[in-house]
Structures are given as C-alpha cells and as structure tokens.
Design a protein around this motif. Structure first.
Motif, PDB file in Angstrom:
ATOM      1  N   VAL A  20      49.130  14.384  29.988  1.00 37.13           N
ATOM      2  CA  VAL A  20      48.777  13.197  30.408  1.00 37.13           C
ATOM      3  C   VAL A  20      47.264  13.335  30.672  1.00 37.13           C
ATOM      4  N   ALA A  23      45.494  13.405  27.175  1.00 33.72           N
ATOM      5  CA  ALA A  23      45.347  12.316  26.701  1.00 33.72           C
ATOM      6  C   ALA A  23      44.381  11.199  26.959  1.00 33.72           C
ATOM      7  N   ALA A  49      46.243  -1.524  21.971  1.00 34.84           N
ATOM      8  CA  ALA A  49      47.464  -1.169  22.449  1.00 34.84           C
ATOM      9  C   ALA A  49      48.221  -2.852  21.800  1.00 34.84           C
ATOM     10  N   VAL A 299      57.923  11.781  23.161  1.00 36.57           N
ATOM     11  CA  VAL A 299      56.883  11.085  23.564  1.00 36.57           C
ATOM     12  C   VAL A 299      55.551  11.190  23.014  1.00 36.57           C
ATOM     13  N   ALA A 300      55.012  12.497  22.900  1.00 38.77           N
ATOM     14  CA  ALA A 300      53.707  12.628  22.233  1.00 38.77           C
ATOM     15  C   ALA A 300      53.552  12.107  20.742  1.00 38.77           C
ATOM     16  N   PHE A 303      52.737   8.550  21.221  1.00 41.71           N
ATOM     17  CA  PHE A 303      51.307   8.291  21.711  1.00 41.71           C
ATOM     18  C   PHE A 303      50.532   8.306  20.450  1.00 41.71           C
ATOM     19  N   GLY A 306      50.993   5.424  18.051  1.00 35.61           N
ATOM     20  CA  GLY A 306      50.511   4.203  18.725  1.00 35.61           C
ATOM     21  C   GLY A 306      48.922   4.314  18.734  1.00 35.61           C
ATOM     22  N   VAL A 307      48.287   5.422  18.643  1.00 30.14           N
ATOM     23  CA  VAL A 307      46.842   5.450  18.352  1.00 30.14           C
ATOM     24  C   VAL A 307      46.639   5.218  16.862  1.00 30.14           C
ATOM     25  N   SER A 332      42.315  15.376  21.528  1.00 37.32           N
ATOM     26  CA  SER A 332      43.444  15.344  22.265  1.00 37.32           C
ATOM     27  C   SER A 332      43.766  17.035  22.341  1.00 37.32           C
TER      28      SER A 332
END
Length: 359
Positions: A20, A23, A49, A299-300, A303, A306-307, A332
């Motif tokens: 976390v 990131a 976002a 989850v990663a 992320f 999403g980026v 990252s």
C-alpha cells in the motif's frame, strides 16, 4: 555506518502495509511528472479515478484490462514462490494466444460447449510447455532462467509474426498481418451487453482461488514453498526438487498462456503481433505488489488496470501523456522492492567503534 539486520518476526500488518505504501509512493513520484507537464495534480488524479471507476463503461474497461494482468500476475507469483524467475510471461501469453487461434479457427469440428474448453486447454498447454524449456535448461544444465525466459519472449513474438505473415494469415484481412477470426462457438461469452468484459474474468478469479488453495492447503504447495526457501534443505528432506521446479514451470506458463486465450477468445477474436501492450511484464509488478499472494494478485491487478485505464481518460481530458501509467507501474515495482527490504530487515545506525547500534 548503516547496517541491515533481519527481523525475527514480521507482523501481518507490516506485510499488508508495504505494498500500500509502495503504491502511494509511486503515485507521489508520478505527481512530480504531472506537475512538470503543467497540469494540476489533484485534478489529474481525480480524472484518473473517474476514468477508471466513474461509469459502467469505465468499470468494464477496468475489468477487461485487469483480466490478463491477473493471469500473468499469478504466473509470476507461482514461479517466484519457488525461486523460479519466470520473466517470460509475455512470450507465454503469445504462445497461448497462438494455440487458441490455431484450435478456435476451425481446426477441430467441435460444438461450442466442447470447443471453448478445448481452446482454453490448448492455450494453457502451449504456455506451460514453453516455460518448461527454460525450466529444463535450469535443472539439467544450470542455465539462468532469467536470461532464457526473457530471450524466449522475442523468439516467440518473432515466430508469431512469421505465422501471421505466412500459414495463419487471414486471406480476407486486406493484407494485414493477422490470423483468421475465431469461430463464434470458440469465443468466450460477454458478461455485460455492449461491454468488453468477458468470461475470462471469472476464469481468472477461479484461477486465483485455486492457486491460493494449492499453495496453502496442499502437499504440493508446501513443497513449492520449501523449494523456494532452500532447495538444498528441501532435497535433503526428501522433496523432489527437480519435479517441483517442472510442475511450477508448467503451472506458471499455463497461467500466462490463459492470458493470451482471454485476449483472443474474449476480446479481439483474432491474433495480431501487437496483441499485448506488455501484460507479461506488468504481471511481474502485479505479483510483487501482491507480495506473491494469489488473492493479493487480484487487488494489485485491479490497481494497475485502473492506472492504465484512468491514465488514458486523463490524457484525453487535460493533455498529459498516457505514458504516465508506465511511470506509475515502473515506480511501483521500485517502491515495492524498497518497501520489501524494510519489511524483512531492520535498519540500525552503528557508530564507529561502538559495540551496539541504535534503531
């Protein structure tokens, strides 16, 4: 003098917090690039976002982009658990896609309920067999799998280009180097009308759960972890190290091959040489961000997806290059490696001539 000392115990909270923090640090570094481009940082991240989560279409694109990342992230995580450094996810993805197209364009006259599983199996088998080559070179000849898997990426992509310019070229493709289209019966069903997200996402989630159970609840998973911790100790304990490496290679390559299946049978419907924008390499970042946890990979992957999706939207809105996404992914990886160092080790400052240091 600075000295690193191994921690006797690492709390679960520290392990969870490390990716976390990595990131957040990556986004902070990327904000410097945004500011240097003359764009407002907060507005840029707000648009990012919104572009990733702000609508049903955005969510569909996010999930479609995350699907291959889950597969390649799992591929890297499984291999890295056994200290088998698979950097060949990109080539294995293309091998899986090539096998899927070879089967799904009419080579086998099967009904849809049988053709789709056959396409999936062919892609997974192609990726697994490709990864088996560097694994055998490692266990038999001591060859460095980082080098062999990396070089195989270029070999496979060149082979795909040769096939698309030759035997597998679509005669109706107006001269473009692409394969014949997949049969409708071989295509993975869509999960949402007029959206790109497809059933490959469900397959990816099932794969993540299956890998988690395999590594945590089975003897084979225990052997994999033991080989990764210390191969020589595992061998003395009676664990078949060579067989474990080969099983891990097949599973890792097969998972990466499934990423290629999803891209051709779930999205494009045919194979081109630019099928992947680097999903195989991004999967390494996903695995590292997840701490090699199969559940964390999901989850990663969301992320990282999403980026990428958010950066495309932000680029159109305020004119900042969407290469910002690549910057976030690269930083990252660096940040997660640094954070992992501080998770495993304590930093002590030792004064010259002093017997003990202070934290």
């Amino acid at each position: 003098m600075i000295r690193f000392e191994p921690r006797e115990h690492v709390s679960p909270l520290r392990r969870v917090a490390a990716p976390v923090v990595a990131a957040v640090a990556a986004l902070a570094v990327a904000s410097l690039a945004i500011a240097a481009a003359g764009a407002p940082v907060l507005e840029a991240y707000g648009l990012m976002a919104k572009g990733a989560f702000g609508s049903a279409f955005a969510m569909s694109e996010l999930l479609a982009r995350a699907t291959p990342l889950i597969f390649t992230g799992l591929a890297a995580a499984v291999a890295f658990r056994a200290k088998l450094w698979n950097i060949g996810g990109e080539g294995q993805l293309y091998a899986g896609a090539l096998a899927a197209v070879a089967v799904g364009t009419g080579a086998l006259a099967l009904p849809g309920p049988l053709l789709i599983p056959t396409v999936i199996l062919a892609g997974a088998l192609a990726g697994g067999l490709l990864m088996l080559i560097p694994a055998l070179l490692k266990v038999r000849l001591g060859a460095d799998e980082v080098v062999t898997t990396l070089l195989l990426n270029f070999v496979v992509i060149l082979f795909v280009q040769m096939m698309l310019e030759g035997p597998m070229k679509d005669p109706m493709g107006m001269g473009w180097p692409q394969s014949e289209p997949m049969l409708d019966e071989a295509m993975l069903p869509k999960l949402m009308d007029r959206m790109r997200v497809h059933a490959g996402l469900i397959l990816a989630l099932v794969a993540a759960l299956g890998v988690h159970i395999l590594l945590k609840r089975t003897v084979w998973g225990f052997e994999t972890r033991a080989v990764g911790e210390n191969p020589e100790a595992a061998r003395h304990a009676g664990i078949p190290v060579t067989a474990t490496f080969l099983r891990v290679a097949l599973l890792s390559g097969g998972l990466a091959g499934l990423a290629g299946v999803g891209e051709v049978a779930g999205l494009k419907g045919y194979l081109t040489a630019d099928l992947s924008p680097g999903f195989g390499y991004a999967g390494i970042v996903v695995a590292m961000l997840a701490g090699l946890s199969p559940v964390g990979v999901v989850v990663a992957a969301l992320f990282i997806a999403g980026v990428f999706v958010g950066a495309d939207s932000m680029s159109r809105a305020i004119g900042v290059s969407n290469y910002l996404a690549d910057l976030v992914v690269a930083t990252s990886l660096i940040c997660v490696l640094v954070s992992g160092l501080f998770v495993r080790f304590k930093v002590r400052i030792v004064r010259p001539g002093a017997g003990r240091g202070t934290a």
